[in-house]
Scaffold this motif. Sequence first.
Motif, PDB file in Angstrom:
ATOM      1  N   VAL A 264       0.860  -1.183   0.000  1.00 23.31           N
ATOM      2  CA  VAL A 264       0.000   0.000   0.000  1.00 23.31           C
ATOM      3  C   VAL A 264       0.898   1.234   0.000  1.00 23.31           C
ATOM      4  CG1 VAL A 264      -1.650   1.336   1.377  1.00 23.31           C
ATOM      5  CG2 VAL A 264      -1.947  -1.124   1.122  1.00 23.31           C
ATOM      6  N   GLY A 265       0.537   2.205  -0.846  1.00 20.55           N
ATOM      7  CA  GLY A 265       1.319   3.439  -0.954  1.00 20.55           C
ATOM      8  C   GLY A 265       2.313   3.426  -2.095  1.00 20.55           C
ATOM      9  N   ASP A 266       2.635   2.238  -2.618  1.00 18.27           N
ATOM     10  CA  ASP A 266       3.575   2.160  -3.743  1.00 18.27           C
ATOM     11  C   ASP A 266       2.903   2.685  -5.007  1.00 18.27           C
ATOM     12  OD1 ASP A 266       5.456   1.025  -2.097  1.00 18.27           O
ATOM     13  OD2 ASP A 266       5.292  -0.997  -2.932  1.00 18.27           O
ATOM     14  N   THR A 267       3.704   3.302  -5.862  1.00 25.19           N
ATOM     15  CA  THR A 267       3.236   3.799  -7.150  1.00 25.19           C
ATOM     16  C   THR A 267       3.865   2.939  -8.236  1.00 25.19           C
ATOM     17  OG1 THR A 267       3.079   6.031  -6.268  1.00 25.19           O
ATOM     18  CG2 THR A 267       3.138   5.825  -8.657  1.00 25.19           C
ATOM     19  N   VAL A 268       3.052   2.540  -9.210  1.00 23.11           N
ATOM     20  CA  VAL A 268       3.548   1.684 -10.301  1.00 23.11           C
ATOM     21  C   VAL A 268       3.064   2.229 -11.638  1.00 23.11           C
ATOM     22  CG1 VAL A 268       3.609  -0.400  -8.871  1.00 23.11           C
ATOM     23  CG2 VAL A 268       1.556   0.123 -10.180  1.00 23.11           C
ATOM     24  N   ARG A 269       3.817   1.920 -12.684  1.00 24.03           N
ATOM     25  CA  ARG A 269       3.404   2.240 -14.055  1.00 24.03           C
ATOM     26  C   ARG A 269       3.120   0.917 -14.741  1.00 24.03           C
ATOM     27  NH1 ARG A 269       3.189   6.842 -16.003  1.00 24.03           N
ATOM     28  NH2 ARG A 269       3.727   6.450 -18.172  1.00 24.03           N
ATOM     29  N   ALA A 270       2.024   0.897 -15.509  1.00 22.53           N
ATOM     30  CA  ALA A 270       1.649  -0.328 -16.209  1.00 22.53           C
ATOM     31  C   ALA A 270       1.050   0.016 -17.559  1.00 22.53           C
ATOM     32  CB  ALA A 270       0.637  -1.117 -15.385  1.00 22.53           C
ATOM     33  N   THR A 271       1.246  -0.897 -18.493  1.00 26.02           N
ATOM     34  CA  THR A 271       0.630  -0.759 -19.806  1.00 26.02           C
ATOM     35  C   THR A 271      -0.770  -1.355 -19.728  1.00 26.02           C
ATOM     36  OG1 THR A 271       2.783  -0.957 -20.854  1.00 26.02           O
ATOM     37  CG2 THR A 271       0.858  -1.290 -22.244  1.00 26.02           C
ATOM     38  N   THR A 272      -1.760  -0.547 -20.066  1.00 25.95           N
ATOM     39  CA  THR A 272      -3.154  -0.987 -20.070  1.00 25.95           C
ATOM     40  C   THR A 272      -3.694  -0.777 -21.484  1.00 25.95           C
ATOM     41  OG1 THR A 272      -4.105   1.179 -19.578  1.00 25.95           O
ATOM     42  CG2 THR A 272      -3.393  -0.143 -17.678  1.00 25.95           C
ATOM     43  N   PRO A 273      -4.920  -1.207 -21.738  1.00 26.96           N
ATOM     44  CA  PRO A 273      -5.492  -0.953 -23.066  1.00 26.96           C
ATOM     45  C   PRO A 273      -5.500   0.542 -23.438  1.00 26.96           C
ATOM     46  CG  PRO A 273      -6.795  -2.591 -21.934  1.00 26.96           C
ATOM     47  CD  PRO A 273      -5.785  -2.075 -20.941  1.00 26.96           C
ATOM     48  N   LYS A 274      -5.508   1.426 -22.439  1.00 27.49           N
ATOM     49  CA  LYS A 274      -5.487   2.875 -22.698  1.00 27.49           C
ATOM     50  C   LYS A 274      -4.073   3.394 -22.950  1.00 27.49           C
ATOM     51  CE  LYS A 274      -9.360   3.945 -19.626  1.00 27.49           C
ATOM     52  NZ  LYS A 274      -9.711   4.637 -18.378  1.00 27.49           N
ATOM     53  N   GLY A 275      -3.068   2.549 -22.739  1.00 30.00           N
ATOM     54  CA  GLY A 275      -1.671   2.976 -22.862  1.00 30.00           C
ATOM     55  C   GLY A 275      -0.971   2.909 -21.518  1.00 30.00           C
ATOM     56  N   GLU A 276       0.122   3.605 -21.394  1.00 28.32           N
ATOM     57  CA  GLU A 276       0.902   3.616 -20.150  1.00 28.32           C
ATOM     58  C   GLU A 276       0.168   4.458 -19.110  1.00 28.32           C
ATOM     59  OE1 GLU A 276       4.587   2.302 -18.357  1.00 28.32           O
ATOM     60  OE2 GLU A 276       3.743   1.860 -20.312  1.00 28.32           O
ATOM     61  N   GLU A 277      -0.070   3.893 -17.921  1.00 30.94           N
ATOM     62  CA  GLU A 277      -0.781   4.607 -16.857  1.00 30.94           C
ATOM     63  C   GLU A 277      -0.041   4.431 -15.536  1.00 30.94           C
ATOM     64  OE1 GLU A 277      -5.340   4.825 -17.436  1.00 30.94           O
ATOM     65  OE2 GLU A 277      -4.819   2.735 -17.857  1.00 30.94           O
ATOM     66  N   THR A 278      -0.286   5.362 -14.618  1.00 33.34           N
ATOM     67  CA  THR A 278       0.355   5.339 -13.304  1.00 33.34           C
ATOM     68  C   THR A 278      -0.715   5.104 -12.238  1.00 33.34           C
ATOM     69  OG1 THR A 278       1.971   6.929 -14.113  1.00 33.34           O
ATOM     70  CG2 THR A 278       1.890   6.601 -11.739  1.00 33.34           C
ATOM     71  N   PHE A 279      -0.426   4.172 -11.331  1.00 37.03           N
ATOM     72  CA  PHE A 279      -1.372   3.808 -10.286  1.00 37.03           C
ATOM     73  C   PHE A 279      -0.703   3.864  -8.921  1.00 37.03           C
ATOM     74  CE2 PHE A 279      -2.511   1.425 -14.092  1.00 37.03           C
ATOM     75  CZ  PHE A 279      -3.869   1.662 -14.204  1.00 37.03           C
ATOM     76  N   GLU A 280      -1.512   4.170  -7.913  1.00 39.01           N
ATOM     77  CA  GLU A 280      -1.064   4.057  -6.532  1.00 39.01           C
ATOM     78  C   GLU A 280      -1.888   2.949  -5.887  1.00 39.01           C
ATOM     79  OE1 GLU A 280      -1.010   6.401  -2.261  1.00 39.01           O
ATOM     80  OE2 GLU A 280      -1.313   7.569  -4.090  1.00 39.01           O
ATOM     81  N   ILE A 281      -1.218   2.051  -5.174  1.00 35.21           N
ATOM     82  CA  ILE A 281      -1.918   0.969  -4.473  1.00 35.21           C
ATOM     83  C   ILE A 281      -2.487   1.561  -3.189  1.00 35.21           C
ATOM     84  CG2 ILE A 281      -1.670  -1.275  -3.344  1.00 35.21           C
ATOM     85  CD1 ILE A 281       0.700  -1.789  -5.311  1.00 35.21           C
ATOM     86  N   ILE A 282      -3.818   1.517  -3.036  1.00 34.89           N
ATOM     87  CA  ILE A 282      -4.420   2.117  -1.841  1.00 34.89           C
ATOM     88  C   ILE A 282      -5.004   1.087  -0.872  1.00 34.89           C
ATOM     89  CG2 ILE A 282      -4.802   4.380  -2.879  1.00 34.89           C
ATOM     90  CD1 ILE A 282      -7.716   3.638  -3.334  1.00 34.89           C
ATOM     91  N   GLU A 283      -5.192  -0.169  -1.356  1.00 33.31           N
ATOM     92  CA  GLU A 283      -5.706  -1.191  -0.445  1.00 33.31           C
ATOM     93  C   GLU A 283      -5.389  -2.577  -0.983  1.00 33.31           C
ATOM     94  OE1 GLU A 283      -9.765  -2.182   2.053  1.00 33.31           O
ATOM     95  OE2 GLU A 283      -9.978  -1.257   0.086  1.00 33.31           O
ATOM     96  N   ILE A 284      -5.069  -3.494  -0.063  1.00 33.19           N
ATOM     97  CA  ILE A 284      -4.810  -4.899  -0.404  1.00 33.19           C
ATOM     98  C   ILE A 284      -5.637  -5.753   0.552  1.00 33.19           C
ATOM     99  CG2 ILE A 284      -3.081  -6.741  -0.552  1.00 33.19           C
ATOM    100  CD1 ILE A 284      -0.954  -4.446  -0.754  1.00 33.19           C
ATOM    101  N   GLN A 285      -6.436  -6.663  -0.016  1.00 36.61           N
ATOM    102  CA  GLN A 285      -7.234  -7.565   0.807  1.00 36.61           C
ATOM    103  C   GLN A 285      -7.064  -8.989   0.290  1.00 36.61           C
ATOM    104  OE1 GLN A 285     -11.305  -6.351   0.513  1.00 36.61           O
ATOM    105  NE2 GLN A 285     -11.104  -4.825   2.134  1.00 36.61           N
ATOM    106  N   TYR A 286      -7.200  -9.929   1.184  1.00 37.38           N
ATOM    107  CA  TYR A 286      -7.148 -11.329   0.774  1.00 37.38           C
ATOM    108  C   TYR A 286      -8.481 -12.043   1.013  1.00 37.38           C
ATOM    109  CZ  TYR A 286      -2.356 -10.933  -0.469  1.00 37.38           C
ATOM    110  OH  TYR A 286      -1.201 -10.547  -1.121  1.00 37.38           O
ATOM    111  N   LEU A 287      -9.513 -11.269   1.232  1.00 34.76           N
ATOM    112  CA  LEU A 287     -10.862 -11.793   1.342  1.00 34.76           C
ATOM    113  C   LEU A 287     -11.715 -11.019   0.355  1.00 34.76           C
ATOM    114  CD1 LEU A 287     -11.158 -11.825   5.222  1.00 34.76           C
ATOM    115  CD2 LEU A 287     -10.682 -13.760   3.742  1.00 34.76           C
ATOM    116  N   THR A 288     -12.870 -11.563  -0.015  1.00 38.27           N
ATOM    117  CA  THR A 288     -13.757 -10.874  -0.940  1.00 38.27           C
ATOM    118  C   THR A 288     -14.157  -9.533  -0.336  1.00 38.27           C
ATOM    119  OG1 THR A 288     -14.591 -12.981  -1.711  1.00 38.27           O
ATOM    120  CG2 THR A 288     -15.907 -11.045  -2.228  1.00 38.27           C
ATOM    121  N   PRO A 289     -13.958  -8.422  -1.079  1.00 40.43           N
ATOM    122  CA  PRO A 289     -14.288  -7.109  -0.497  1.00 40.43           C
ATOM    123  C   PRO A 289     -15.786  -6.931  -0.330  1.00 40.43           C
ATOM    124  CG  PRO A 289     -13.587  -6.859  -2.774  1.00 40.43           C
ATOM    125  CD  PRO A 289     -13.460  -8.306  -2.421  1.00 40.43           C
TER     126      PRO A 289
END
Length: 164
Positions: free
Chosen positions: A139-164
Motif C-alpha cells: 500500500v502506498g507504492d506507485t507503479v506504471r503499467a501498460t493498459t489498453p489505454k496505454g501507459e498509466e500510473t497507479f497508486e496501491i491504496i488497499e490490499i485484501q485477501y478476502l472478498t471485499p
Amino acid sequence: MAATDEKNYITPEGFAALKAEFHQLYKIERPEVVRTVSWAASNGDRSENGDYIYGKRRLRQIDSRCRHLMRRMDLAEIVDASQQQHLEKVYFGAWVTLYNLDDDTEHTYRIVGKDELEPSKGYISWVSPLAKSILGKSVGDTVRATTPKGEETFEIIEIQYLTP
C-alpha cells in the motif's frame, strides 16, 4: 519458459469451476448427445440426418473441451489466498484497489489464474502487465503499467485477501 511449462496458478474457486464444467460436460451433456446420435444413426441415411450430423459435431466439441479442461486441471497449482502470509504485499489471489493517477479513478482487481479471467468482475490474470507491475508491492507504492489505454500510473491504496 514455454507456455506449456508455465505454472497454472489457480484459486480454489477457479479450480472448482473447472471441475464443475468438466462434470457438466462429461457426465450430463455428453451422455445426452450420445443418446441422440445413437437414435439418429438408427434412422438410416446419415448423410442428410441433421440430428446425427449436429450430434457428432457437438460430441467433438465436448470431447475437445473436456481434454482441454483435464490438461488445465492436471497442470493446476491451487493457491489459497486465505492461507497467504505477508498480507501487506500484493500476491496471487489478492484484491487490490488502485488509484489511477492519470484520470483520478479508483478500480479494484483480483489477481487470479489464466483460466479465471473475468474482466467484468475485476478478475485479472497474474501474467497481465497490470498484475505483474503490482505483484510484491505494498500500500502506498506507485507503479506504471501498460493498459489498453496505454501507459498509466497507479497508486496501491488497499490490499485484501478476502472478498471485499
